[in-house]
Design an enzyme around this catalytic site. Structure first.
Site, PDB file in Angstrom:
ATOM      1  N   CYS A  31       0.817  -1.212   0.000  1.00  0.00           N
ATOM      2  CA  CYS A  31       0.000   0.000   0.000  1.00  0.00           C
ATOM      3  C   CYS A  31       0.850   1.261   0.000  1.00  0.00           C
ATOM      4  O   CYS A  31       2.041   1.235   0.274  1.00  0.00           O
ATOM      5  CB  CYS A  31      -0.866   0.046   1.249  1.00  0.00           C
ATOM      6  SG  CYS A  31      -1.867  -1.412   1.447  1.00  0.00           S
ATOM      7  N   GLY A  57       0.323   0.266  -5.070  1.00  0.00           N
ATOM      8  CA  GLY A  57      -0.932  -0.466  -5.005  1.00  0.00           C
ATOM      9  C   GLY A  57      -1.873  -0.012  -6.089  1.00  0.00           C
ATOM     10  O   GLY A  57      -2.147   1.180  -6.208  1.00  0.00           O
ATOM     11  N   ASN A 132      -0.025   1.357   5.650  1.00  0.00           N
ATOM     12  CA  ASN A 132       0.911   0.626   4.794  1.00  0.00           C
ATOM     13  C   ASN A 132       1.699  -0.320   5.690  1.00  0.00           C
ATOM     14  O   ASN A 132       2.295   0.122   6.677  1.00  0.00           O
ATOM     15  CB  ASN A 132       1.865   1.592   4.083  1.00  0.00           C
ATOM     16  CG  ASN A 132       2.959   0.883   3.289  1.00  0.00           C
ATOM     17  OD1 ASN A 132       4.049   1.412   3.115  1.00  0.00           O
ATOM     18  ND2 ASN A 132       2.690  -0.301   2.797  1.00  0.00           N
ATOM     19  N   GLY A 133       1.667  -1.596   5.320  1.00  0.00           N
ATOM     20  CA  GLY A 133       2.358  -2.595   6.129  1.00  0.00           C
ATOM     21  C   GLY A 133       1.442  -3.787   6.316  1.00  0.00           C
ATOM     22  O   GLY A 133       0.433  -3.922   5.627  1.00  0.00           O
ATOM     23  N   TYR A 272      13.399  -2.919  -5.068  1.00  0.00           N
ATOM     24  CA  TYR A 272      12.318  -3.004  -6.041  1.00  0.00           C
ATOM     25  C   TYR A 272      11.118  -2.111  -5.758  1.00  0.00           C
ATOM     26  O   TYR A 272      10.567  -1.490  -6.656  1.00  0.00           O
ATOM     27  CB  TYR A 272      11.813  -4.457  -6.112  1.00  0.00           C
ATOM     28  CG  TYR A 272      10.527  -4.619  -6.898  1.00  0.00           C
ATOM     29  CD1 TYR A 272      10.540  -4.641  -8.293  1.00  0.00           C
ATOM     30  CD2 TYR A 272       9.298  -4.745  -6.253  1.00  0.00           C
ATOM     31  CE1 TYR A 272       9.365  -4.778  -9.022  1.00  0.00           C
ATOM     32  CE2 TYR A 272       8.114  -4.888  -6.974  1.00  0.00           C
ATOM     33  CZ  TYR A 272       8.160  -4.909  -8.356  1.00  0.00           C
ATOM     34  OH  TYR A 272       6.997  -5.036  -9.071  1.00  0.00           O
TER      35      TYR A 272
HETATM   36  P1  AMP Z   1       8.939 -13.875 -11.108  1.00  0.00           P
HETATM   37  O1  AMP Z   1       8.555 -13.891 -12.543  1.00  0.00           O
HETATM   38  O2  AMP Z   1       7.899 -14.535 -10.246  1.00  0.00           O
HETATM   39  O3  AMP Z   1      10.299 -14.405 -10.861  1.00  0.00           O
HETATM   40  O4  AMP Z   1       8.912 -12.350 -10.626  1.00  0.00           O
HETATM   41  C1  AMP Z   1      10.053 -11.577 -10.741  1.00  0.00           C
HETATM   42  C2  AMP Z   1       9.703 -10.214 -11.185  1.00  0.00           C
HETATM   43  O5  AMP Z   1       8.619  -9.689 -10.423  1.00  0.00           O
HETATM   44  C3  AMP Z   1      10.885  -9.307 -10.996  1.00  0.00           C
HETATM   45  O6  AMP Z   1      11.320  -8.925 -12.274  1.00  0.00           O
HETATM   46  C4  AMP Z   1      10.391  -8.127 -10.219  1.00  0.00           C
HETATM   47  O7  AMP Z   1      10.496  -6.958 -10.981  1.00  0.00           O
HETATM   48  C5  AMP Z   1       8.946  -8.410  -9.915  1.00  0.00           C
HETATM   49  N1  AMP Z   1       8.703  -8.480  -8.467  1.00  0.00           N
HETATM   50  C6  AMP Z   1       9.557  -8.736  -7.486  1.00  0.00           C
HETATM   51  N2  AMP Z   1       8.935  -8.724  -6.282  1.00  0.00           N
HETATM   52  C7  AMP Z   1       7.650  -8.447  -6.522  1.00  0.00           C
HETATM   53  C8  AMP Z   1       6.504  -8.278  -5.714  1.00  0.00           C
HETATM   54  N3  AMP Z   1       6.557  -8.387  -4.405  1.00  0.00           N
HETATM   55  N4  AMP Z   1       5.332  -8.007  -6.321  1.00  0.00           N
HETATM   56  C9  AMP Z   1       5.265  -7.916  -7.643  1.00  0.00           C
HETATM   57  N5  AMP Z   1       6.308  -8.043  -8.472  1.00  0.00           N
HETATM   58  C10 AMP Z   1       7.494  -8.313  -7.934  1.00  0.00           C
END
Ligand code: AMP
Length: 501
Positions: A31, A57, A132-133, A272
């Site tokens: 969030c 979000g 947020n959290g 990220y």
């Molecule tokens: P995956 O395809 O499941 O390995 O997701 C990796 C990609 O998702 C990375 O390129 C990140 O940019 C993105 N990512 C990493 N952490 C999150 C998160 N918590 N929520 C959404 N996207 C994420």
């Protein structure tokens, strides 16, 4: 739906949630929060602030404003820009103070009941809270509150806080709020609004960010400083871990109502989650990501012709990698920014098309080249597998992958959507195995100390780590009461959809 209730007169106009969606029974996280007091056009400024925080979000957004007599609320499923740019919506949010919230979606679909700010009419007057959290004992507290007769309107952990405030010992509001928060565990950066004050508070570990700014004569609170830039507010300082600020028209009071602890800010915000143009705890997110790239290049060097980021999240780290390695940077993968999540069909067969819809290879740049791909993280591995295939199909001679985070092995229980361990690629497989699975010629992750160095620490202090890095280490800085009692708040599975976008 419109209703007025209790001494504070909340007018709440909501839209977008279906009856089926109300049946969904999950806690939610990921969030962004914003608040401003006192300012004419408080709601419009809040809408702008929320728009800048939209990356935190995208499922729903809400604003509560107070006009001296009534609390008015507007909550919507969807993006801020789709709803809160309409003058008719802003006109229903009169008042010189407002708080707002954006929240992330879930696998089960949007649910208007859980869109924040949460509001309750207490004996002390109205209270709106944007959070947020994620609380790690919310289920346990909720069970206790329900057993004592509480009736919940949502499945959000944030509503637990409202009930705890309402049941706290009579006294000054800030004391009641602090007493309620002393009962919760987990991560919270909150912005709250009463008929007298705007309050900002960060949990004692300071897991999620919260910054304080000034806009003309007003005080502004936001998850990230990028929300100040959009309205021309100036950044004053971060709210400190364990600090509560109580803001009225002319003054700001700061108290520390919790037991002092060493802070554990979420290191993944730098990797990220936060927007690169934000400055958090004095560190530029963009600069931190570039520095991660430089460290990565030193730790995991590779002989290659091109450094190519996986857009957009891999871009700053790739720039740092190129700078430190001397290998030219090219945008070898182009991202289509018009692919909405709703465009992705949920069936696996169709979802498989996701990355191709979102990313395309720039063949002219990649053909015949030894390519280093830089991405921020590998979660399930879906994105990497597809991107590598794309780059190979475009004629790359070699594909090397470098990851700007250590292997993601554990779920986050503090407000970042991650799947359970069994679904995390690095929990199940070694680095060598992952390289084989995603079909790269080599794979390198930044080390934990490399990451710490990049964000300004000399190394991870193993006895007392300076950040929350539980997603990499499994060392959770708080108790996980719900989990230990098997009342786990389910981790959201949206990541599958988001990665496939
Ligand atoms: P995956 O395809 O499941 O390995 O997701 C990796 C990609 O998702 C990375 O390129 C990140 O940019 C993105 N990512 C990493 N952490 C999150 C998160 N918590 N929520 C959404 N996207 C994420």
């Amino acid at each position: 739906m419109t209703f007025e209730a209790g001494p504070s007169h909340l007018t709440q106009i909501t839209s977008g949630g279906s009856v089926d969606e109300l049946a969904e029974d999950k806690f939610f996280d990921e969030c962004g929060v914003f608040g401003i007091c006192p300012a004419s056009d408080a709601a419009a400024l809040t809408a702008l602030g929320l728009h800048a925080l939209q990356h935190r979000g995208q499922e729903g957004a809400g604003i509560v404003a107070y006009d001296g007599e009534n609390f008015n609320a507007e909550k919507r499923i969807g993006l801020v820009g789709d709803h809160f740019t309409k003058q008719s919506v802003i006109d229903r949010l009169p008042g010189d103070r407002a708080i707002g919230h954006v929240r992330y979606s879930t696998a089960g679909g949007a649910n208007i009941r859980n869109v924040q700010p949460m509001f309750a009419d207490l004996s002390t007057g109205g209270l709106a809270v944007a959070h947020n959290g994620n609380l790690t004992n919310a289920e346990s507290l909720r069970a206790e509150l329900v057993a004592n007769g509480a009736i919940f309107q949502s499945t959000s952990d944030t509503e637990v806080i409202l009930h705890l405030v309402s049941q706290s010992e009579p006294g000054p509001f800030k004391d009641r709020f602090a007493a309620a928060l002393r009962r919760v565990e987990g991560a919270y950066s909150l912005v709250a609004l009463t008929n007298k004050k705007m309050i900002g508070v960060r949990d004692p570990l300071g897991v999620r960010p919260l910054v304080l700014g000034r806009y003309e004569g007003a005080w502004v609170l936001a998850s990230e400083s990028c929300a100040f830039d959009i309205i021309g507010a100036t950044y004053e300082r971060d709210i400190e871990p364990g600090e509560m600020v109580i803001i009225s028209e002319d003054r700001i009071e700061s108290i520390r109502p919790f037991v002092d602890m060493a802070s554990r800010f979420c290191i993944f915000e730098y990797v990220y989650f936060a927007r690169p143009d934000s400055v958090i705890e004095g560190r530029s997110v963009y600069e931190s990501r570039k520095q991660i790239g430089r460290e990565l290049a030193m730790e995991c060097p590779v002989d290659a012709d091109l450094v190519v980021p996986v857009p957009d999240s891999g871009v700053p780290a790739a720039i740092g990698f190129a700078e430190a390695s001397g290998i030219p940077f090219e945008l070898g993968i182009i991202r289509n920014h018009y692919v909405g999540r709703t465009f992705i069909e949920p069936e696996d067969r169709i979802r498989h098309l996701g990355v191709k819809l979102k990313h395309n290879a720039a063949r002219a740049q990649l053909a015949g080249k030894k390519v280093v791909l830089v991405d921020d993280s590998i979660v399930r591995g879906t994105t990497s597998l597809k991107i590598v295939k794309l780059v190979r199909e475009a004629g790359a001679k070699e594909v090397h992958m470098r990851i700007a985070a250590p292997p993601t092995m554990h779920p986050c229980y503090y407000g970042v959507d991650t799947p359970e361990s069994e679904e995390l690629m690095a929990f199940k497989h070694s680095v060598e195995e992952i390289a084989k699975i995603i079909q790269v010629d080599s794979l390198g992750y930044i080390s934990m100390d490399g990451l710490y160095r990049a964000v300004g620490e000399t190394a991870r202090n193993n006895g007392a780590p300076q950040f929350c890095d539980a997603c990499f280490t499994g060392e959770y800085p708080t108790q996980l009461t719900d989990r230990s009692q098997n009342k786990k708040s389910p981790q959201l599975s949206l990541l599958v959809e988001r990665a496939a976008e």
